[in-house]
Design a protein around this motif. Structure first.
Motif: not given
Length: 223
Positions: A77-80, A85-93, A100-102, A107-109
């Motif tokens: 799981i990436l924390l950043t 959306e671009y950063d999320k796509v790069i991470g998932l790809d 999960i964004a800071k 509890m969400e984590l």
């Protein structure tokens, strides 16, 4: 065990503290060097990985983990602080299982970690689990103790399987209820204690492999 790679010591310590107090075991690292050193010693169930790290960044570390046969199956799981959306796509790809964004709530984590573990464990194709003289075969739905077949109910079998799959981790009663009986189960956590007791009895001389962690839950294979 869950590894948390985060250079902000305040966030890292809070995450590790929260995980250690919600039924998980966790260890924190400030960067990739310490993470890879730890991976030489032991493999975690999941890695929380910050993208914005000094030196080697999280995306580079993620790609290295996915390129190695030893670590490519570990859920990540990436924390950043980056939330575009671009950063999320790069991470998932690049192979992350979630993002999960800071700033995020603890509890969400925890909820996201549980969701990823459920999803990845559901694709586990392992047919055999064991500890000591206890062997469990998923395909034949059998359990042996010292080579002798032991008859278990369906719930006892699933409970033992879940404990064996998560060796070393302390599993709370709520976690066991959620994973063995499901979200809609209306019983009390006392149900878990009763099943643990009968399971220990049926395992006979090996019943002691199921440890009680007072005030938390149960585990197999603790230190």
């Amino acid at each position: 065990m869950i590894y948390c790679v985060e250079d902000d010591s305040g966030i890292r310590e809070l995450v590790v503290y929260t995980l250690n107090n919600t039924g998980f075991e966790a260890e924190g690292f400030s960067g990739g060097k310490d993470l890879f050193a730890a991976l030489e010693r032991s493999m975690p169930k999941l890695i929380l990985l910050d993208i914005m790290l000094p030196g080697e960044d999280g995306i580079s570390i993620l790609k290295r983990l996915r390129a190695s046969s030893a670590t490519k199956q570990i859920p990540i799981i990436l924390l950043t602080a980056k939330s575009t959306e671009y950063d999320k796509v790069i991470g998932l790809d690049s192979g992350a299982d979630d993002y999960i964004a800071k700033p995020f709530g603890m509890m969400e984590l925890i909820s996201r970690i549980k969701a990823v573990l459920r999803r990845t464990e559901s694709t586990d194709n392992t047919n055999e689990y064991g500890f000591g003289n206890v062997k469990l075969n998923v395909k034949s739905h059998t359990v042996t103790v010292d080579g002798r077949l032991t008859e278990l109910t369906l719930k006892e079998f699933e409970l033992l399987k879940f404990l064996l799959k998560n060796q070393g981790a302390v599993l709370t009663r709520d976690m066991l209820l959620e994973n063995i009986w499901g979200y809609d189960f209306g019983g009390e956590t006392r149900t878990v204690d009763v099943h643990i007791r009968t399971l220990r009895q049926k395992l006979g001389s090996e019943g002691g492999i199921i440890e009680t962690v007072r005030g938390v839950g149960y585990r197999i294979g603790g230190e």
